[in-house]
Design a protein around this motif. Structure first.
Motif, mmCIF file in Angstrom:
data_model
loop_
_atom_site.group_PDB
_atom_site.id
_atom_site.type_symbol
_atom_site.label_atom_id
_atom_site.label_comp_id
_atom_site.label_asym_id
_atom_site.label_seq_id
_atom_site.Cartn_x
_atom_site.Cartn_y
_atom_site.Cartn_z
ATOM 1 N N VAL A 1 31.079 40.985 38.778
ATOM 2 C CA VAL A 1 31.087 40.769 40.210
ATOM 3 C C VAL A 1 32.435 40.150 40.593
ATOM 4 N N PRO A 2 33.158 40.749 41.504
ATOM 5 C CA PRO A 2 34.433 40.152 41.927
ATOM 6 C C PRO A 2 34.191 38.850 42.702
ATOM 7 N N LEU A 3 34.977 37.840 42.395
ATOM 8 C CA LEU A 3 34.895 36.557 43.101
ATOM 9 C C LEU A 3 36.003 36.407 44.135
ATOM 10 N N GLY A 4 37.027 37.238 44.051
ATOM 11 C CA GLY A 4 38.122 37.170 44.999
ATOM 12 C C GLY A 4 39.446 36.895 44.317
ATOM 13 N N ALA A 5 40.472 36.765 45.134
ATOM 14 C CA ALA A 5 41.825 36.478 44.651
ATOM 15 C C ALA A 5 42.149 35.023 44.956
ATOM 16 N N PHE A 6 42.727 34.349 43.988
ATOM 17 C CA PHE A 6 43.058 32.929 44.109
ATOM 18 C C PHE A 6 44.530 32.732 43.756
ATOM 19 N N MET A 7 45.237 32.030 44.615
ATOM 20 C CA MET A 7 46.652 31.740 44.388
ATOM 21 C C MET A 7 46.757 30.445 43.586
ATOM 22 N N THR A 8 47.644 30.429 42.599
ATOM 23 C CA THR A 8 47.878 29.184 41.876
ATOM 24 C C THR A 8 48.517 28.178 42.828
ATOM 25 N N LEU A 9 48.437 26.903 42.487
ATOM 26 C CA LEU A 9 48.953 25.863 43.377
ATOM 27 C C LEU A 9 50.454 25.985 43.610
ATOM 28 N N THR A 10 51.164 26.599 42.675
ATOM 29 C CA THR A 10 52.604 26.793 42.854
ATOM 30 C C THR A 10 52.901 28.089 43.597
ATOM 31 N N HIS A 11 51.841 28.851 43.914
ATOM 32 C CA HIS A 11 51.962 30.118 44.648
ATOM 33 C C HIS A 11 52.800 31.153 43.916
ATOM 34 N N GLU A 12 52.829 31.066 42.604
ATOM 35 C CA GLU A 12 53.600 32.048 41.836
ATOM 36 C C GLU A 12 52.736 33.157 41.259
ATOM 37 N N VAL A 13 51.426 32.910 41.154
ATOM 38 C CA VAL A 13 50.541 33.865 40.497
ATOM 39 C C VAL A 13 49.262 34.013 41.310
ATOM 40 N N VAL A 14 48.801 35.243 41.434
ATOM 41 C CA VAL A 14 47.499 35.508 42.046
ATOM 42 C C VAL A 14 46.536 35.865 40.918
ATOM 43 N N VAL A 15 45.407 35.164 40.879
ATOM 44 C CA VAL A 15 44.385 35.412 39.867
ATOM 45 C C VAL A 15 43.222 36.126 40.545
ATOM 46 N N HIS A 16 42.875 37.293 40.037
ATOM 47 C CA HIS A 16 41.722 38.037 40.533
ATOM 48 C C HIS A 16 40.551 37.689 39.626
ATOM 49 N N ALA A 17 39.605 36.925 40.155
ATOM 50 C CA ALA A 17 38.517 36.385 39.338
ATOM 51 C C ALA A 17 37.268 37.261 39.423
ATOM 52 N N PHE A 18 36.575 37.342 38.298
ATOM 53 C CA PHE A 18 35.327 38.087 38.194
ATOM 54 C C PHE A 18 34.322 37.227 37.433
ATOM 55 N N ALA A 19 33.048 37.428 37.723
ATOM 56 C CA ALA A 19 31.983 36.753 36.990
ATOM 57 C C ALA A 19 31.014 37.810 36.482
ATOM 58 N N GLY A 20 30.488 37.570 35.309
ATOM 59 C CA GLY A 20 29.521 38.508 34.759
ATOM 60 C C GLY A 20 28.972 37.992 33.453
ATOM 61 N N LEU A 21 28.033 38.702 32.913
ATOM 62 C CA LEU A 21 27.447 38.376 31.619
ATOM 63 C C LEU A 21 27.960 39.369 30.594
ATOM 64 N N VAL A 22 28.435 38.837 29.485
ATOM 65 C CA VAL A 22 28.904 39.686 28.391
ATOM 66 C C VAL A 22 28.230 39.214 27.108
ATOM 67 N N PRO A 23 27.979 40.124 26.176
ATOM 68 C CA PRO A 23 27.387 39.715 24.904
ATOM 69 C C PRO A 23 28.340 38.768 24.166
ATOM 70 N N PRO A 24 27.802 37.784 23.455
ATOM 71 C CA PRO A 24 28.667 36.816 22.772
ATOM 72 C C PRO A 24 29.549 37.434 21.685
ATOM 73 N N ASP A 25 29.174 38.588 21.173
ATOM 74 C CA ASP A 25 29.941 39.211 20.091
ATOM 75 C C ASP A 25 30.848 40.340 20.582
#
Length: 87
Positions: free
Chosen positions: A1-25
């Motif tokens: 599931v996309p969580l959105g785009a987040f700018m680092t505090l220095t505004h140099e990098v955009v992080v596109h965050a996702f959440a989900g369940l993945v198998p541990p292995d």
């Protein structure tokens, strides 16, 4: 599931965050030049801390598994917890 785009505090990098369940292995390996360390934290531990994570601070901050989680990682976690709380 996309969580959105987040700018680092220095505004140099955009992080596109996702959440989900993945198998541990599944065998995911973080890029060593981007990730210093991976910590495993039960979701319930983050939920317990969440009401106090931003109290008195400009940005949220968590103490999880003996680590200080701050910056864009803490803001993504805060967003995830807010989304989960709102259903």
């Amino acid at each position: 599931v996309p969580l959105g785009a987040f700018m680092t505090l220095t505004h140099e990098v955009v992080v596109h965050a996702f959440a989900g369940l993945v198998p541990p292995d599944i065998g995911l390996r973080p890029a060593p030049d981007e990730v210093a360390e991976v910590i495993h934290v039960p979701f319930t531990e983050a939920v317990r801390q969440w009401p106090d994570a931003g109290r008195g601070k400009t940005h949220p901050e968590f103490a999880l598994a003996g680590h200080r989680v701050w910056g864009v990682t803490a803001r993504i976690l805060d967003h995830l917890l807010r989304s989960a709380a709102s259903g």
